[in-house]
Design an enzyme around this catalytic site. Structure first.
Site, PDB file in Angstrom:
ATOM      1  N   CYS A  20       0.838  -1.207   0.000  1.00 17.13           N
ATOM      2  CA  CYS A  20       0.000   0.000   0.000  1.00 17.13           C
ATOM      3  C   CYS A  20       0.870   1.253   0.000  1.00 17.13           C
ATOM      4  O   CYS A  20       0.501   2.268  -0.571  1.00 17.13           O
ATOM      5  CB  CYS A  20      -0.938   0.007   1.198  1.00 17.13           C
ATOM      6  SG  CYS A  20      -2.371  -1.053   0.974  1.00 17.13           S
ATOM      7  N   CYS A  65      13.659   2.390  -8.893  1.00 17.63           N
ATOM      8  CA  CYS A  65      12.242   2.453  -8.497  1.00 17.63           C
ATOM      9  C   CYS A  65      12.141   3.535  -7.431  1.00 17.63           C
ATOM     10  O   CYS A  65      12.863   4.525  -7.494  1.00 17.63           O
ATOM     11  CB  CYS A  65      11.736   1.092  -8.013  1.00 17.63           C
ATOM     12  SG  CYS A  65      12.577   0.475  -6.548  1.00 17.63           S
TER      13      CYS A  65
END
Ligand SMILES: [Zn+2]
Length: 397
Positions: A199, A355
């Site tokens: 999340c 990333c």
């Protein structure tokens, strides 16, 4: 078999103040004074005081569940407040356990709140869970989810499961001792690390855990009361964008290694290892990162200045993260699409992969090297490290 034995129920009475407080329960035939005493006699262990844990604990306390255990070792962070309603702005920097205790006692001083400020691990999970009637899974990661599942199966306690991601959530009750499946019957193997964004990486609508956690609280209350039809053998899936609930039937797998007819796992295992994650120590993470060629953000900075055309910069984050911040020259291919889109890249080129924080790019480097991209390297720390160490103008998220 009722969750609360007749002997335990005998010991519990309601004070006149409690009768006043629970008046709307007492008029329900399915609850009534006896059901309210069942709730008071009951104990629930909530694993996590975050997005799901908030509505779970708030509603169970308000409903009069007598003893509520909460496991959480985190500190309240400003980014929690968009969905974790147990905590408020004044609680930022406090232990979540402390903040949860204050809030829950304010809601209902008649219930006992037991805060466990620890990580839920293989070493302590059995001891922590044994004193409670049921477990509620409010975790946000796979190792803890498998651990909660296995411990509930070993102890023959129901495990009320919920999970959320972006705009979707799901809930069910795992209880093999009541003929339902367990989490491993559905998902015998964890996903490859990095393939499912958390999340924190993928985002979650703040209202969503309010729905899913409240469903879990309802199921816990029903199990305690012995009322209605538990969400056993059924997975309820909720899609907030479509505003649609769907239900899937689940079955226990007789071959399940934990709850099957011939179980091979009978005590907690090493869940970090099972989920393919490096241990929690920084040394383990460094060892995992060592296995692939890695550049620091300082080295990337130097390469971008001295020889910007000598390499391809590959961003394996999600498009929304790219919208927040990106390197202008970087090629965006989300990690989940990478194996299908390798044809878009030159396998002889030097490819530097980043990333957000270095985890997904590490997986991407391994995937690409296995596919013949021998000059793929990882950027340690990702674009957040770039923001912290090289260019503060790049938003940190
Ligand atoms: Zn199972």
């Amino acid at each position: 078999m009722p969750l609360i034995s007749p002997a335990r129920l005998e010991e519990v009475t309601l004070t006149s103040q409690e009768s006043l407080r629970y008046a709307r329960h007492l008029t329900l035939p399915e609850v009534g004074p006896e059901g309210q005493r069942r709730l008071k006699a009951a104990s629930v262990l909530c694993v996590g005081a975050g997005g799901l844990g908030s509505p779970i604990a708030l509603y169970l306390a308000a409903a009069g569940v007598g003893r509520i255990g909460i496991i959480d070792a985190d500190i309240v962070d400003e980014s929690n407040l968009q969905r974790q309603l147990l905590h408020g702005t004044a609680d930022i920097g406090r232990k979540k356990i402390a903040s949860a205790r204050d809030r829950l006692h304010d809601i209902n001083p008649h219930v006992e709140i037991e805060g466990h400020e620890v990580l839920f691990t293989s070493d302590n999970a059995i001891d922590l869970s044994t004193p409670y009637d049921l477990l509620i899974d409010g975790t946000d990661n796979f190792p803890t989810r498998y651990l909660s599942n296995d411990v509930a199966v070993f102890l023959k306690k129901p495990n009320v499961y919920g999970s959320i991601f972006r705009f979707e959530g799901q809930a069910t009750v795992f209880a093999p001792h009541l003929d339902g499946p367990c989490y491993r019957c559905l998902f015998p193997d964890p996903p490859d690390p990095g393939m499912v964004p958390s999340c924190a990486e993928g985002g979650v609508l703040g209202v969503l855990p309010g729905i899913v956690g409240t469903l879990q609280a309802i199921e816990a209350v029903k199990l305690i009361l012995g009322a209605g039809e538990p969400l056993l053998g059924r997975l309820l899936h909720f899609d907030a964008l479509a505003m649609r609930f769907r239900q899937f039937n689940l079955r226990r797998d007789p071959e399940c290694p934990v709850c099957g007819d011939h179980p091979t796992i009978t005590e907690p295992i090493d869940y970090q290892q099972f989920c393919g994650l490096p241990g929690q120590g920084a040394e383990d993470q460094a060892a995992a990162a060592d296995q692939v060629p890695t550049l620091s953000v300082q080295q990337l900075d130097e390469r971008r200045r001295s020889a910007p055309r000598s390499f391809t910069l590959l961003d394996v984050r999600e498009p929304f993260e790219h919208d927040i911040c990106h390197f202008p020259e970087a090629v965006l291919i989300p990690l989940g699409e990478l194996s299908d889109r390798l044809g878009e890249l030159d396998h002889t080129a030097e490819i530097l992969i980043h990333c957000k924080a270095g985890g997904r790019s590490l997986e991407a480097v391994k995937l690409m090297r296995a596919a013949g991209f021998e000059r793929a390297s990882n950027i340690a720390g990702g674009i957040n490290a770039w923001s912290r160490e090289i260019d503060a103008e790049v938003p940190l998220y």
